[in-house]
Design an enzyme around this catalytic site. Sequence first.
Site, PDB file in Angstrom:
ATOM      1  N   CYS A 129      13.450  -5.384  -6.221  1.00 31.60           N
ATOM      2  CA  CYS A 129      12.558  -5.615  -7.265  1.00 31.60           C
ATOM      3  C   CYS A 129      13.152  -5.535  -8.866  1.00 31.60           C
ATOM      4  CB  CYS A 129      11.276  -5.070  -7.354  1.00 31.60           C
ATOM      5  SG  CYS A 129      11.237  -3.460  -6.736  1.00 31.60           S
ATOM      6  N   HIS A 246       6.906  -4.063 -13.011  1.00 32.57           N
ATOM      7  CA  HIS A 246       8.007  -3.133 -13.614  1.00 32.57           C
ATOM      8  C   HIS A 246       8.586  -3.631 -15.023  1.00 32.57           C
ATOM      9  CE1 HIS A 246       7.966  -1.817  -9.593  1.00 32.57           C
ATOM     10  NE2 HIS A 246       9.206  -2.137  -8.963  1.00 32.57           N
TER      11      HIS A 246
HETATM   12  P1  NAP Z   1       3.444  -1.449   2.601  1.00 29.05           P
HETATM   13  O1  NAP Z   1       2.342  -1.995   1.786  1.00 29.05           O
HETATM   14  O2  NAP Z   1       3.361  -0.144   2.917  1.00 29.05           O
HETATM   15  O3  NAP Z   1       3.345  -2.426   3.760  1.00 29.05           O
HETATM   16  C1  NAP Z   1       4.272  -2.431   4.948  1.00 29.05           C
HETATM   17  C2  NAP Z   1       4.155  -3.342   5.912  1.00 29.05           C
HETATM   18  O4  NAP Z   1       4.711  -3.108   6.976  1.00 29.05           O
HETATM   19  C3  NAP Z   1       2.802  -3.411   6.754  1.00 29.05           C
HETATM   20  O5  NAP Z   1       2.443  -4.846   6.927  1.00 29.05           O
HETATM   21  C4  NAP Z   1       2.874  -2.655   7.890  1.00 29.05           C
HETATM   22  O6  NAP Z   1       2.070  -2.835   9.014  1.00 29.05           O
HETATM   23  C5  NAP Z   1       4.196  -2.903   8.094  1.00 29.05           C
HETATM   24  N1  NAP Z   1       4.823  -2.147   9.233  1.00 29.05           N
HETATM   25  C6  NAP Z   1       5.142  -0.740   8.915  1.00 29.05           C
HETATM   26  N2  NAP Z   1       5.916  -0.256  10.069  1.00 29.05           N
HETATM   27  C7  NAP Z   1       5.708  -1.128  10.988  1.00 29.05           C
HETATM   28  C8  NAP Z   1       6.091  -0.936  12.418  1.00 29.05           C
HETATM   29  N3  NAP Z   1       6.628  -0.069  12.921  1.00 29.05           N
HETATM   30  N4  NAP Z   1       5.952  -2.300  12.854  1.00 29.05           N
HETATM   31  C9  NAP Z   1       5.562  -3.271  12.506  1.00 29.05           C
HETATM   32  N5  NAP Z   1       5.079  -3.285  11.152  1.00 29.05           N
HETATM   33  C10 NAP Z   1       5.290  -2.278  10.387  1.00 29.05           C
HETATM   34  O7  NAP Z   1       4.871  -1.731   2.055  1.00 29.05           O
HETATM   35  P2  NAP Z   1       5.447  -2.945   0.964  1.00 29.05           P
HETATM   36  O8  NAP Z   1       5.381  -2.580  -0.441  1.00 29.05           O
HETATM   37  O9  NAP Z   1       4.820  -4.251   1.254  1.00 29.05           O
HETATM   38  O10 NAP Z   1       6.846  -3.010   1.256  1.00 29.05           O
HETATM   39  C11 NAP Z   1       7.395  -3.056   2.528  1.00 29.05           C
HETATM   40  C12 NAP Z   1       8.913  -3.267   2.513  1.00 29.05           C
HETATM   41  O11 NAP Z   1       9.396  -4.246   1.612  1.00 29.05           O
HETATM   42  C13 NAP Z   1       9.608  -1.851   1.803  1.00 29.05           C
HETATM   43  O12 NAP Z   1       9.714  -1.047   2.744  1.00 29.05           O
HETATM   44  C14 NAP Z   1      10.899  -2.663   1.143  1.00 29.05           C
HETATM   45  O13 NAP Z   1      11.796  -2.248   2.359  1.00 29.05           O
HETATM   46  C15 NAP Z   1      10.551  -3.647   1.165  1.00 29.05           C
HETATM   47  N6  NAP Z   1      10.181  -4.055  -0.474  1.00 29.05           N
HETATM   48  C16 NAP Z   1      11.115  -4.944  -1.167  1.00 29.05           C
HETATM   49  C17 NAP Z   1      11.025  -5.021  -2.587  1.00 29.05           C
HETATM   50  C18 NAP Z   1      11.996  -5.765  -3.267  1.00 29.05           C
HETATM   51  O14 NAP Z   1      12.253  -5.127  -4.192  1.00 29.05           O
HETATM   52  N7  NAP Z   1      12.173  -6.886  -3.175  1.00 29.05           N
HETATM   53  C19 NAP Z   1       9.711  -4.714  -2.960  1.00 29.05           C
HETATM   54  C20 NAP Z   1       8.864  -3.709  -2.483  1.00 29.05           C
HETATM   55  C21 NAP Z   1       9.062  -3.707  -0.976  1.00 29.05           C
HETATM   56  P3  NAP Z   1       0.602  -2.140   8.981  1.00 29.05           P
HETATM   57  O15 NAP Z   1      -0.335  -2.346   7.980  1.00 29.05           O
HETATM   58  O16 NAP Z   1       0.074  -2.485  10.421  1.00 29.05           O
HETATM   59  O17 NAP Z   1       1.040  -0.534   9.054  1.00 29.05           O
HETATM   60  C1  3JM Z   2      11.962   0.513   0.238  1.00 24.82           C
HETATM   61  O1  3JM Z   2       9.883   1.400  -5.339  1.00 24.82           O
HETATM   62  C2  3JM Z   2      10.233   0.427  -5.592  1.00 24.82           C
HETATM   63  O2  3JM Z   2       9.824  -0.469  -6.763  1.00 24.82           O
HETATM   64  C3  3JM Z   2      11.333  -0.331  -4.711  1.00 24.82           C
HETATM   65  C4  3JM Z   2      11.521  -1.214  -3.631  1.00 24.82           C
HETATM   66  C5  3JM Z   2      11.410  -0.623  -2.400  1.00 24.82           C
HETATM   67  C6  3JM Z   2      12.627  -0.862  -1.593  1.00 24.82           C
HETATM   68  C7  3JM Z   2      13.727  -1.760  -2.061  1.00 24.82           C
HETATM   69  O3  3JM Z   2      13.308  -3.106  -2.000  1.00 24.82           O
HETATM   70  O4  3JM Z   2      14.721  -1.507  -2.250  1.00 24.82           O
HETATM   71  C8  3JM Z   2      10.383   0.196  -1.863  1.00 24.82           C
HETATM   72  C9  3JM Z   2      10.618   0.776  -0.601  1.00 24.82           C
HETATM   73  C10 3JM Z   2      12.826  -0.251  -0.390  1.00 24.82           C
HETATM   74  C11 3JM Z   2      14.053  -0.233   0.505  1.00 24.82           C
HETATM   75  O5  3JM Z   2      15.069   0.523   0.524  1.00 24.82           O
HETATM   76  O6  3JM Z   2      14.040  -1.568   1.303  1.00 24.82           O
END
Ligand code: NAP
Ligand code: 3JM
Length: 340
Positions: A129, A246
């Site tokens: 992000c 952010h």
């Molecule tokens: P979050 O709010 O904690 O949501 C996590 C999601 O993943 C929920 O739908 C959860 O399902 C699911 N999940 C977790 N463990 C699982 C499993 N074992 N099997 C199936 N589904 C599972 O997290 P978020 O902020 O949305 O972020 C999720 C991921 O996206 C991060 O870890 C990161 O890799 C990525 N991300 C990327 C950016 C970016 O910079 N582009 C920003 C933020 C996040 P349940 O509700 O059923 O637990």
């Molecule tokens: C896991 O905290 C943040 O704003 C970063 C987003 C994030 C990431 C990512 O996109 O790099 C949160 C948690 C990850 C990951 O490593 O995939």
Amino acid sequence: MKEYNVAVAGATGVVGREMINVLEESGFPVKKLLPLASERSLGKEVNFKGNKIKVELLGEDSFKDIDIALFSAGASISKKIAPFAVQSGGVVIDNSSAFRMDKEVPLVVPEVNPQDAFKHNGIIANPNCSTIQMVVVLKPIHDMFGIKRVIVSTYQSVSGWGKEAVDQLWSELDEIVKNRQPLLKERVEKVLPHQIAFNLFPHIDIFTDDGYTKEELKMANETNKIMHADLGVSATCVRVPVLISHSEAINIELNKSATPEQIKEVLSNASGVKVMDDVAENIYPMPLYAAGYNPSYVGRIRKDSTIDNGIWLWVVSDNLKKGAALNAVQIAELLIKEKQ
Ligand code: NAP
Ligand code: 3JM
């Protein structure tokens, strides 16, 4: 118009929910939406175009007939499950850090390197992000004046760390307001490494041996991969008690001199960027007002006279929209445009 079967892995998370919103908002041609999450979410539903759709269990067999799979369930789940979505004939757009630096996987911001999206072998990575909102601003400046070095400090919201981090901020605030005492005696939640209410910390993701956090290294490495460049990028990433968006203070050393007015002009014509810069009227971007909107907002454009060709910028964007869900859906739009 052709319509597509779209799966969202991590559909109940803060990013997954925003992906479903953006798919609806943007009018993406969805034939079937398949929301996937863990067993914790069985029985839950998501709203899409006025319909309630049952969340299903994410697994290796989830992707029959799926054309596009948007993944945001964390890097370890992406590594384990995304290859099965590809094997079933789908294209994965992955939001995690799992594949971003893999040479075979394009890392794409549509305003910056759209052409890379078409070189995929089934997986396209969505950048971090903090990287996305910075590169949409750096690219037009780099094209015009050349960038040598970037020093960036981030002020990242709790939603960047998922729904449990958002819950941590709310429950800490509840406790603090109840006791009228800014420091909690005992931490209520343990998702973030410290109390975040009335606090901030220079610690996002884990520390590496050289003293940087992984988040800081992601910003440097991903920026150069997306821009096909070799800029010096050095970051300090800070978590702040903001819910969404952010913010970044960015110091740029250019190859050629440019006035703040020239930078403003270049950015005013850049796609995905909105200049918001009128300090006489106290106008500059702020997270509270960027949340829910698409652009990377830029303000405080000024000269840094302590170095040759130095410029300061202040950049704010919704980390769940352009920082995650919107960028992913824009990548999907690139792919389907090519097919039309
Ligand atoms: P979050 O709010 O904690 O949501 C996590 C999601 O993943 C929920 O739908 C959860 O399902 C699911 N999940 C977790 N463990 C699982 C499993 N074992 N099997 C199936 N589904 C599972 O997290 P978020 O902020 O949305 O972020 C999720 C991921 O996206 C991060 O870890 C990161 O890799 C990525 N991300 C990327 C950016 C970016 O910079 N582009 C920003 C933020 C996040 P349940 O509700 O059923 O637990
Ligand atoms: C896991 O905290 C943040 O704003 C970063 C987003 C994030 C990431 C990512 O996109 O790099 C949160 C948690 C990850 C990951 O490593 O995939």
